[in-house]
Design a protein around this motif. Sequence first.
Motif, PDB file in Angstrom:
ATOM      1  N   SER A   1       0.828  -1.207   0.000  1.00 42.95           N
ATOM      2  CA  SER A   1       0.000   0.000   0.000  1.00 42.95           C
ATOM      3  C   SER A   1       0.865   1.262   0.000  1.00 42.95           C
ATOM      4  O   SER A   1       0.402   2.329  -0.402  1.00 42.95           O
ATOM      5  N   ALA A   2       2.126   1.131   0.430  1.00 44.53           N
ATOM      6  CA  ALA A   2       3.046   2.276   0.417  1.00 44.53           C
ATOM      7  C   ALA A   2       4.441   1.776   0.708  1.00 44.53           C
ATOM      8  O   ALA A   2       4.617   0.654   1.206  1.00 44.53           O
ATOM      9  N   LEU A   3       5.425   2.579   0.369  1.00 48.44           N
ATOM     10  CA  LEU A   3       6.778   2.243   0.823  1.00 48.44           C
ATOM     11  C   LEU A   3       7.479   3.502   1.306  1.00 48.44           C
ATOM     12  O   LEU A   3       7.147   4.615   0.910  1.00 48.44           O
ATOM     13  N   THR A   4       8.435   3.285   2.217  1.00 43.54           N
ATOM     14  CA  THR A   4       9.210   4.399   2.745  1.00 43.54           C
ATOM     15  C   THR A   4      10.666   4.185   2.380  1.00 43.54           C
ATOM     16  O   THR A   4      11.216   3.101   2.608  1.00 43.54           O
ATOM     17  N   LEU A   5      11.252   5.198   1.761  1.00 46.41           N
ATOM     18  CA  LEU A   5      12.655   5.149   1.370  1.00 46.41           C
ATOM     19  C   LEU A   5      13.490   5.940   2.363  1.00 46.41           C
ATOM     20  O   LEU A   5      13.213   7.114   2.624  1.00 46.41           O
TER      21      LEU A   5
ATOM     22  N   SER B   1      11.276   0.182   2.763  1.00 43.00           N
ATOM     23  CA  SER B   1      10.429  -0.575   3.676  1.00 43.00           C
ATOM     24  C   SER B   1       9.005  -0.521   3.122  1.00 43.00           C
ATOM     25  O   SER B   1       8.525   0.557   2.771  1.00 43.00           O
ATOM     26  N   GLU B   2       8.358  -1.701   2.996  1.00 46.46           N
ATOM     27  CA  GLU B   2       7.024  -1.765   2.391  1.00 46.46           C
ATOM     28  C   GLU B   2       5.939  -1.922   3.448  1.00 46.46           C
ATOM     29  O   GLU B   2       6.122  -2.652   4.423  1.00 46.46           O
ATOM     30  N   GLU B   3       4.805  -1.269   3.206  1.00 48.84           N
ATOM     31  CA  GLU B   3       3.621  -1.485   4.050  1.00 48.84           C
ATOM     32  C   GLU B   3       2.735  -2.505   3.344  1.00 48.84           C
ATOM     33  O   GLU B   3       2.293  -2.286   2.219  1.00 48.84           O
ATOM     34  N   THR B   4       2.513  -3.655   3.986  1.00 47.20           N
ATOM     35  CA  THR B   4       1.702  -4.739   3.414  1.00 47.20           C
ATOM     36  C   THR B   4       0.613  -5.117   4.420  1.00 47.20           C
ATOM     37  O   THR B   4       0.678  -4.703   5.589  1.00 47.20           O
ATOM     38  N   PRO B   5      -0.401  -5.926   3.987  1.00 48.97           N
ATOM     39  CA  PRO B   5      -1.439  -6.342   4.946  1.00 48.97           C
ATOM     40  C   PRO B   5      -0.838  -7.083   6.150  1.00 48.97           C
ATOM     41  O   PRO B   5      -1.402  -7.064   7.244  1.00 48.97           O
TER      42      PRO B   5
ATOM     43  N   GLY C   1       1.877  -6.296   7.620  1.00 41.57           N
ATOM     44  CA  GLY C   1       2.691  -5.373   8.409  1.00 41.57           C
ATOM     45  C   GLY C   1       3.817  -4.785   7.570  1.00 41.57           C
ATOM     46  O   GLY C   1       3.870  -5.005   6.365  1.00 41.57           O
ATOM     47  N   GLU C   2       4.693  -4.056   8.258  1.00 44.14           N
ATOM     48  CA  GLU C   2       5.793  -3.426   7.538  1.00 44.14           C
ATOM     49  C   GLU C   2       6.965  -4.380   7.426  1.00 44.14           C
ATOM     50  O   GLU C   2       7.244  -5.149   8.347  1.00 44.14           O
ATOM     51  N   ARG C   3       7.646  -4.348   6.266  1.00 46.10           N
ATOM     52  CA  ARG C   3       8.811  -5.218   6.121  1.00 46.10           C
ATOM     53  C   ARG C   3       9.855  -4.543   5.235  1.00 46.10           C
ATOM     54  O   ARG C   3       9.531  -3.787   4.316  1.00 46.10           O
ATOM     55  N   TRP C   4      11.115  -4.840   5.516  1.00 46.66           N
ATOM     56  CA  TRP C   4      12.223  -4.274   4.734  1.00 46.66           C
ATOM     57  C   TRP C   4      12.409  -5.084   3.463  1.00 46.66           C
ATOM     58  O   TRP C   4      12.397  -6.310   3.497  1.00 46.66           O
TER      59      TRP C   4
END
Lengths: 151, 83
Positions: A45-49, A124-128, A130-133
């Motif tokens: 749903s989103a990622l953080t760089l 880091s990705e936001e997935t159903p 949870g968050e994962r690298w």
Amino acid sequence: MIRVQREDFDVGVELERLAAGNHRIGGLSSFIGLVRDMGGEERVSALTLEHYPGMTEKKLGEMETEAHRRWPLDAVLIIHRYGRLEPGDRIVLVATASPHREAALAACQFLIDWLKTDAPFWKSEETPAGERWVESRAEDEAARRRWKLCP
Amino acid sequence: MKLLYFAWLRARIGCAEEELDLPPEIREVAGLLDWLQSRGGRYAEALRDLSVVRVAVNQNYVGLEHPVREGDEVAIFPPVTGG
């Protein structure tokens, strides 16, 4: 030119600016990286760089210098974003300009291949679930290696 | 010495940056990583598998045998995933 920024960029404006006023340029090549909505089997749903300020600019600058050393380029532009991005958002723009297409196309691919393995960014990705690298890919390492020996 | 941690190493260690008075017996990256592991707890857990740990000294990628000195900026992080 190197830019590391949180804000989005306008591809048309950037490419036009890169070639503006230089009529030696006969070819302009670009690569745009976008956020995908899938990471493996998981919906993203989103990622953080995150990046390493200082070293990021230094490594990208070294790549720009190396591209100029290998090919007759009139201009190089790398823009890489950081922060939280959503599917469809632009992450990175690599653009190269040269009198002829061969150098522009090859240098553009070289830069994105090197950037993938050498620029200190982490996703880091936001997935159903949870968050994962995001883990690095062996294919990226192989893509970088083939530039070691070729001009 | 300034130590920086990024990505999941930062998250697991629970800190982004720290100042360290370098113990005199530590002369290279491998010794520094051993010493950090010996702090135990979060450090031991985060640095358990060094095959997924990369190190930069003064913003250059280096190997385990690279020297470290007082005043260096040493960054510890996983393989990069940008682009």
